[in-house]
Design a protein around this motif. Structure first.
Motif, PDB file in Angstrom:
ATOM      1  N   PRO A   1      16.437  -4.293  -0.629  1.00 34.86           N
ATOM      2  CA  PRO A   1      16.211  -3.615  -1.924  1.00 34.86           C
ATOM      3  C   PRO A   1      15.963  -4.577  -3.083  1.00 34.86           C
ATOM      4  O   PRO A   1      15.090  -4.304  -3.923  1.00 34.86           O
ATOM      5  CB  PRO A   1      17.507  -2.817  -2.115  1.00 34.86           C
ATOM      6  N   ALA A   2      16.690  -5.698  -3.153  1.00 42.33           N
ATOM      7  CA  ALA A   2      16.489  -6.627  -4.265  1.00 42.33           C
ATOM      8  C   ALA A   2      15.093  -7.251  -4.211  1.00 42.33           C
ATOM      9  O   ALA A   2      14.419  -7.398  -5.244  1.00 42.33           O
ATOM     10  CB  ALA A   2      17.556  -7.712  -4.234  1.00 42.33           C
ATOM     11  N   ALA A   3      14.645  -7.612  -3.019  1.00 44.70           N
ATOM     12  CA  ALA A   3      13.310  -8.196  -2.878  1.00 44.70           C
ATOM     13  C   ALA A   3      12.222  -7.164  -3.189  1.00 44.70           C
ATOM     14  O   ALA A   3      11.202  -7.493  -3.806  1.00 44.70           O
ATOM     15  CB  ALA A   3      13.128  -8.755  -1.467  1.00 44.70           C
ATOM     16  N   ARG A   4      12.453  -5.924  -2.812  1.00 46.55           N
ATOM     17  CA  ARG A   4      11.469  -4.886  -3.115  1.00 46.55           C
ATOM     18  C   ARG A   4      11.370  -4.650  -4.617  1.00 46.55           C
ATOM     19  O   ARG A   4      10.275  -4.442  -5.150  1.00 46.55           O
ATOM     20  CB  ARG A   4      11.855  -3.579  -2.408  1.00 46.55           C
ATOM     21  N   ALA A   5      12.514  -4.682  -5.289  1.00 50.96           N
ATOM     22  CA  ALA A   5      12.481  -4.513  -6.744  1.00 50.96           C
ATOM     23  C   ALA A   5      11.727  -5.660  -7.411  1.00 50.96           C
ATOM     24  O   ALA A   5      10.929  -5.448  -8.328  1.00 50.96           O
ATOM     25  CB  ALA A   5      13.904  -4.421  -7.282  1.00 50.96           C
ATOM     26  N   ALA A   6      11.962  -6.894  -6.928  1.00 51.46           N
ATOM     27  CA  ALA A   6      11.254  -8.044  -7.492  1.00 51.46           C
ATOM     28  C   ALA A   6       9.762  -7.953  -7.201  1.00 51.46           C
ATOM     29  O   ALA A   6       8.914  -8.265  -8.056  1.00 51.46           O
ATOM     30  CB  ALA A   6      11.825  -9.333  -6.912  1.00 51.46           C
ATOM     31  N   LEU A   7       9.424  -7.504  -5.990  1.00 50.65           N
ATOM     32  CA  LEU A   7       8.017  -7.362  -5.640  1.00 50.65           C
ATOM     33  C   LEU A   7       7.341  -6.312  -6.515  1.00 50.65           C
ATOM     34  O   LEU A   7       6.200  -6.501  -6.959  1.00 50.65           O
ATOM     35  CB  LEU A   7       7.883  -6.983  -4.156  1.00 50.65           C
ATOM     36  N   ASP A   8       8.045  -5.223  -6.788  1.00 52.43           N
ATOM     37  CA  ASP A   8       7.461  -4.174  -7.631  1.00 52.43           C
ATOM     38  C   ASP A   8       7.181  -4.692  -9.044  1.00 52.43           C
ATOM     39  O   ASP A   8       6.135  -4.401  -9.625  1.00 52.43           O
ATOM     40  CB  ASP A   8       8.410  -2.979  -7.677  1.00 52.43           C
ATOM     41  N   ARG A   9       8.121  -5.489  -9.569  1.00 54.03           N
ATOM     42  CA  ARG A   9       7.887  -6.060 -10.898  1.00 54.03           C
ATOM     43  C   ARG A   9       6.698  -7.020 -10.873  1.00 54.03           C
ATOM     44  O   ARG A   9       5.884  -7.062 -11.798  1.00 54.03           O
ATOM     45  CB  ARG A   9       9.137  -6.807 -11.371  1.00 54.03           C
ATOM     46  N   GLY A  10       6.591  -7.784  -9.800  1.00 51.01           N
ATOM     47  CA  GLY A  10       5.473  -8.722  -9.686  1.00 51.01           C
ATOM     48  C   GLY A  10       4.141  -8.015  -9.595  1.00 51.01           C
ATOM     49  O   GLY A  10       3.139  -8.458 -10.187  1.00 51.01           O
ATOM     50  N   ILE A  11       4.067  -6.886  -8.860  1.00 55.37           N
ATOM     51  CA  ILE A  11       2.810  -6.142  -8.745  1.00 55.37           C
ATOM     52  C   ILE A  11       2.381  -5.601 -10.096  1.00 55.37           C
ATOM     53  O   ILE A  11       1.217  -5.729 -10.514  1.00 55.37           O
ATOM     54  CB  ILE A  11       2.975  -5.000  -7.715  1.00 55.37           C
ATOM     55  N   VAL A  12       3.329  -4.992 -10.830  1.00 63.03           N
ATOM     56  CA  VAL A  12       3.003  -4.449 -12.149  1.00 63.03           C
ATOM     57  C   VAL A  12       2.571  -5.564 -13.099  1.00 63.03           C
ATOM     58  O   VAL A  12       1.592  -5.422 -13.849  1.00 63.03           O
ATOM     59  CB  VAL A  12       4.224  -3.689 -12.712  1.00 63.03           C
ATOM     60  N   ALA A  13       3.267  -6.721 -13.035  1.00 60.53           N
ATOM     61  CA  ALA A  13       2.915  -7.831 -13.918  1.00 60.53           C
ATOM     62  C   ALA A  13       1.536  -8.385 -13.583  1.00 60.53           C
ATOM     63  O   ALA A  13       0.760  -8.761 -14.483  1.00 60.53           O
ATOM     64  CB  ALA A  13       3.972  -8.933 -13.805  1.00 60.53           C
ATOM     65  N   ALA A  14       1.196  -8.453 -12.297  1.00 61.02           N
ATOM     66  CA  ALA A  14      -0.115  -8.971 -11.896  1.00 61.02           C
ATOM     67  C   ALA A  14      -1.231  -8.075 -12.416  1.00 61.02           C
ATOM     68  O   ALA A  14      -2.261  -8.554 -12.933  1.00 61.02           O
ATOM     69  CB  ALA A  14      -0.184  -9.090 -10.374  1.00 61.02           C
ATOM     70  N   TYR A  15      -1.055  -6.766 -12.312  1.00 57.67           N
ATOM     71  CA  TYR A  15      -2.065  -5.844 -12.833  1.00 57.67           C
ATOM     72  C   TYR A  15      -2.157  -5.936 -14.353  1.00 57.67           C
ATOM     73  O   TYR A  15      -3.255  -5.917 -14.930  1.00 57.67           O
ATOM     74  CB  TYR A  15      -1.743  -4.413 -12.396  1.00 57.67           C
ATOM     75  N   HIS A  16      -1.001  -6.027 -15.033  1.00 60.32           N
ATOM     76  CA  HIS A  16      -1.032  -6.108 -16.502  1.00 60.32           C
ATOM     77  C   HIS A  16      -1.694  -7.399 -16.966  1.00 60.32           C
ATOM     78  O   HIS A  16      -2.421  -7.407 -17.971  1.00 60.32           O
ATOM     79  CB  HIS A  16       0.397  -6.001 -17.045  1.00 60.32           C
TER      80      HIS A  16
END
Length: 615
Positions: free
Chosen positions: A345-360
């Motif tokens: 779960p912690a890695a998935r949360a970090a990955l989700d933040r990274g995906i949103v940041a990459a798109y932004h």
């Protein structure tokens, strides 16, 4: 005057030599014709023509089949002329008036009931009701037969046999006395009817008489009908429309070398003629020649300079409010496959933040007006994870290094190089290394599914998965096949799974689900080890079992519910040149430039001119 002119034109065409210096014997027809009252002497034999004047009241599918499969030389011609609806309605009214007037007259004079006239009245009323509801039309149809034999004595015997066969079918065949020449011309492939002996048919009766109707398949033929081959039990053609069935899926099972891929390519080519779009997952690069010949798109994942960016938004994404969210969810799945294990779960949360940041960072936000900008790359995601500051994010970024800066970066190192958009799209996986096979398969399946499920671009589609057992071994591939088999019909699409490991497919739950959700099932020659399992799964009779055990290359069984028909695959020389990929054939093309014959023997290996230009 018109008839005489037509006859003169036919004489000229029949006697014209095929080449500038050829003789009359090289032409289409005989060098001379002697016209008799009931027969023609053609120089190399004799022929007599028959006209069909009486028909049974009710007919079934393929009711002309016995005439078409007559063992001697018999030409059957069907001339069809549609009747305008206004004319048909007026004629029906007059016919009904005559029949009812005759019935009233018989009743007034105390005559016995004419059961034949009563049946004709009922048929006329039923036909008038169908025409009024727009459920059919009327046609003027003429059916003529021309019997050929070597001598006049043999011709008499052949004519007697044909008339006896017609009588067994409740058909009256009368000789074209003093019109033998006109009868012969009417059965030539000229589209000319000089006899004009017609009978009114409705749509259902005419469709049942159509020569391409196989009596073994009780199904309607629509606009996407495809020729599979010839019936092994007769000379009729096996025509099948997958899009007219309950679902559009099919499976092709057979041992290696049985002709599975060949049949799949023929179906692709012939489906494209009817306007069907096709997407192919090609593990061995066998479909490139076909795609190049018909102007399709070919995407060879793993080849030098070929990249497929998983961050790309689908075409027309601005029409869907959650397109960016769906893409982010797919990136989660892709990263899990790349790392070969689910994330905590912690890695998935970090990955989700990274995906949103990459798109932004790339300028893509929740506002659909920004979605036409250049999407980020996998390297941008890794950078966003490194800049996150969370140790879990850094750990995920480190594990992505081989795909960003390492030896496996070729597939993701840049924007998408080819955007497949064509009526035939082939995704080749042969050049992918084994470490990227699963990832490349996932990207391919995602691209296909987005195209099929696009609500703004609906059209009939086929998704062909060659060597389906390779996908069934992979978790994501098996899930895709299962999902596609269940939901393809809702998107006007059909799944075709081609595989040689019938035992492995039938022994797994997902494999059985794919087979059970396929309305069209094609079985080619089976290996002895898998024959028992296949026979039990498809409820084969002993005769069908023996057929699959000893089938020739390109011979198989088409099963659709209770309908079963054995057929031989046939192809034209041009089709064979595109569909054959055997090593001997490829070597033959490389050395002599002359492809050989297909399963049906349509080409002659001794004549290079038999091979036509596929374009």
């Amino acid at each position: 005057m018109t008839a005489l002119a037509t006859l003169r034109g036919v004489y000229r065409r029949l006697s014209r030599p095929s080449g500038g210096s050829g003789s009359a014997e090289m032409g289409i027809g005989p060098p001379a014709i002697e016209v008799g009252p009931r027969r023609l002497d053609l120089g190399h034999g004799a022929c007599a023509s028959l006209t069909i004047t009486g028909y049974p009241r009710e007919v079934g599918l393929g009711w002309l089949e016995p005439l078409l499969t007559y063992p001697g030389r018999l030409d059957v011609a069907l001339h069809v002329e549609p009747i305008p609806p206004q004319v048909a309605a007026a004629r029906l009214r007059r016919q009904l008036a005559r029949l009812e007037a005759g019935a009233r007259a018989d009743h007034e004079h105390g005559r016995l009931v004419d059961f034949q006239a009563e049946a004709a009245t009922e048929d006329a009323h039923e036909l008038a009701a169908r025409l009024a509801r727009g459920q059919g039309r009327l046609f003027r149809v003429g059916v003529y037969l021309t019997v050929h034999a070597s001598t006049a004595e043999q011709l008499e015997d052949e004519v007697a046999r044909v008339r006896a066969l017609a009588a067994a079918l409740l058909i009256d065949a009368k000789p074209a006395t003093f019109r033998s020449l006109q009868g012969w011309i009417s059965t030539l492939p000229l589209g000319t009817d000089l006899l004009r002996v017609r009978r009114t048919f409705d749509t259902s009766a005419l469709s049942a008489a159509f020569p391409f109707t196989s009596p073994d398949l009780h199904t309607s033929l629509g606009r996407h009908t495809v020729l599979y081959g010839t019936n092994t039990g007769s000379s009729s053609l096996v025509m099948w429309d997958r899009f007219a069935q309950d679902n559009h899926n099919s499976v092709i099972l057979g041992r290696s070398g049985g002709g599975k891929s060949y049949l799949a390519k023929l179906e692709i080519l012939r489906s494209a003629y009817t306007g069907v779009e096709v997407c192919v997952i090609d593990p061995e690069n066998e479909y490139q020649r076909l795609a190049d010949a018909v102007g399709g798109a070919h995407l060879a994942l793993g080849a030098q300079g070929v990249r497929l960016n998983p961050f790309d938004l689908p075409p027309g994404a601005h029409r869907t409010r959650d397109a960016l969210t769906r893409r982010a969810l797919f990136i989660h799945t892709l990263i899990s496959v790349l790392l070969e294990e689910p994330l905590d779960p912690a890695a998935r949360a970090a990955l989700d933040r990274g995906i949103v940041a990459a798109y932004h960072t790339a300028g893509l936000t929740a506002d659909p007006r920004t979605w036409n900008r250049q999407p980020p790359l996998l390297a941008d995601l890794a950078k966003a994870l490194q800049d996150d500051g969370d140790p879990k994010a850094g750990e995920v970024a480190a594990r992505l290094a081989p795909f960003v800066t390492g030896t496996w970066r070729g597939l993701f190192d840049g924007p998408t190089t080819t955007r497949p958009d064509s009526h035939l799209i082939v995704f080749s996986l042969r050049d992918l290394p084994d470490e990227l096979k699963t990832v490349g398969t996932l990207l391919t399946l995602d691209a296909i599914w987005r195209r099929v499920a696009d609500p703004h671009n609906r059209r009939p589609r086929l998704v062909v998965v060659d060597e389906g057992w390779l996908l069934l071994r992979q978790a994501e591939g098996a899930k895709f096949l299962f999902r596609m088999a269940k939901a393809a019909r809702k998107y006007w699409a059909g799944l075709t799974v081609v595989t040689q490991d019938a035992g492995d497919v039938l022994s797994s739950d997902l494999g059985r689900a794919v087979v059970s959700n396929s309305a069209t099932q094609i079985l080619l020659r089976q290996a002895p080890q898998a024959l028992d399992q296949v026979a039990d799964a498809f409820s084969l009779t002993e005769g069908e079992r023996q057929l699959l055990a000893s089938a020739r290359q390109g011979q198989g069984l088409l099963a659709a519910g209770t309908d079963r028909v054995a057929f031989d695959v046939v192809s034209s020389p041009a089709e064979h040149a595109l569909c054959e990929t055997g090593p001997e054939f490829l070597a033959d093309i490389g050395e002599t430039g002359t492809p050989g014959a297909g399963f049906g023997g349509a080409a002659d290996l001794s004549r290079p001119d038999d091979v036509e230009d596929p374009l």
